[in-house]
Motif scaffolding. Structure first.
Motif, short mmCIF file in Angstrom:
data_model
loop_
_atom_site.label_atom_id
_atom_site.label_comp_id
_atom_site.label_asym_id
_atom_site.label_seq_id
_atom_site.Cartn_x
_atom_site.Cartn_y
_atom_site.Cartn_z
N LEU A 1 -11.70 -24.29 -13.17
CA LEU A 1 -13.11 -24.50 -13.48
C LEU A 1 -13.80 -23.19 -13.81
O LEU A 1 -14.50 -23.08 -14.82
CB LEU A 1 -13.81 -25.19 -12.31
CG LEU A 1 -15.31 -25.38 -12.47
CD1 LEU A 1 -15.59 -26.38 -13.58
CD2 LEU A 1 -15.92 -25.83 -11.16
N TRP A 2 -13.64 -22.16 -13.00
CA TRP A 2 -14.29 -20.88 -13.25
C TRP A 2 -13.71 -20.18 -14.47
O TRP A 2 -14.42 -19.44 -15.16
CB TRP A 2 -14.20 -19.99 -12.01
CG TRP A 2 -15.22 -20.41 -10.99
CD1 TRP A 2 -14.98 -21.00 -9.79
CD2 TRP A 2 -16.63 -20.31 -11.10
NE1 TRP A 2 -16.16 -21.28 -9.14
CE2 TRP A 2 -17.20 -20.86 -9.94
CE3 TRP A 2 -17.48 -19.82 -12.07
CZ2 TRP A 2 -18.56 -20.93 -9.72
CZ3 TRP A 2 -18.86 -19.89 -11.84
CH2 TRP A 2 -19.38 -20.43 -10.69
N SER A 3 -12.45 -20.41 -14.77
CA SER A 3 -11.88 -19.84 -15.99
C SER A 3 -12.53 -20.44 -17.23
O SER A 3 -12.86 -19.73 -18.19
CB SER A 3 -10.37 -20.08 -16.04
OG SER A 3 -9.73 -19.44 -14.97
N VAL A 4 -12.73 -21.76 -17.22
CA VAL A 4 -13.39 -22.42 -18.35
C VAL A 4 -14.82 -21.93 -18.49
O VAL A 4 -15.29 -21.64 -19.59
CB VAL A 4 -13.33 -23.96 -18.17
CG1 VAL A 4 -14.23 -24.67 -19.17
CG2 VAL A 4 -11.90 -24.45 -18.30
N VAL A 5 -15.54 -21.80 -17.38
CA VAL A 5 -16.92 -21.29 -17.42
C VAL A 5 -16.94 -19.87 -17.97
O VAL A 5 -17.79 -19.52 -18.80
CB VAL A 5 -17.56 -21.37 -16.01
CG1 VAL A 5 -18.87 -20.61 -15.97
CG2 VAL A 5 -17.77 -22.81 -15.61
N GLY A 6 -16.02 -19.04 -17.55
CA GLY A 6 -15.95 -17.67 -18.05
C GLY A 6 -15.67 -17.60 -19.54
O GLY A 6 -16.29 -16.82 -20.27
N LEU A 7 -14.72 -18.43 -20.01
CA LEU A 7 -14.41 -18.44 -21.44
C LEU A 7 -15.60 -18.92 -22.26
O LEU A 7 -15.87 -18.38 -23.35
CB LEU A 7 -13.19 -19.32 -21.70
CG LEU A 7 -11.85 -18.74 -21.28
CD1 LEU A 7 -10.74 -19.77 -21.45
CD2 LEU A 7 -11.54 -17.48 -22.06
N LEU A 8 -16.32 -19.92 -21.78
CA LEU A 8 -17.52 -20.38 -22.49
C LEU A 8 -18.58 -19.28 -22.54
O LEU A 8 -19.23 -19.09 -23.57
CB LEU A 8 -18.10 -21.62 -21.82
CG LEU A 8 -17.37 -22.93 -22.08
CD1 LEU A 8 -17.96 -24.04 -21.22
CD2 LEU A 8 -17.43 -23.29 -23.54
#
Length: 131
Positions: free
Chosen positions: A23-30
């Motif tokens: 979840l935090w990886s996706v938020v970071g990439l966005l």
């Protein structure tokens, strides 16, 4: 395993560390993607921008005004400018759009005459753009 832990696992109430990392990886990439898009938009808009600086005007008579100005524009791009003459009440008494061909110079100076309908008190560049 306790009954509460078994119920949490069965119904998905407990969060696994792996799920949190994803979840935090996706938020970071966005976040990185949005920041890059904003940076690219800012840079591309500034590369195509045109600035105009009025350097003077002369009211010849009730039928014309001469406007002198300097433009800074992208190299190799044609430029169009709207020049305007106004009377003492700030009403437009003359308007003209002039187009300039592409040039290898970043800054150029021009003097243009605007035909007017009445006696003007000022002349200036309203705006310039890359057509």
């Amino acid at each position: 395993m306790t009954t509460q832990a078994m119920l949490d696992e069965r119904y998905g109430r407990a969060r696994s560390p792996r799920r949190r990392i994803v979840l935090w990886s996706v938020v970071g990439l966005l976040g990185v993607g949005l920041t890059a898009a904003l940076a690219w938009t800012t840079v591309s808009n500034s590369l195509a921008s045109v600035t105009a600086t009025d350097t003077g005007f002369t009211v010849a008579d009730a039928e014309s005004v001469t406007v002198s100005f300097q433009i800074t524009a992208p190299v190799g791009q044609p430029v169009a400018c709207a020049i305007e003459a106004q009377d003492e009440d700030h009403g437009t008494v003359g308007w003209r759009v002039v187009e300039y061909p592409a040039s290898d110079d970043h800054s150029r100076a021009f003097t243009e005459e605007i035909p007017t309908l009445a006696l003007a008190t000022t002349g200036f560049v309203n705006s310039c753009w890359v057509p």
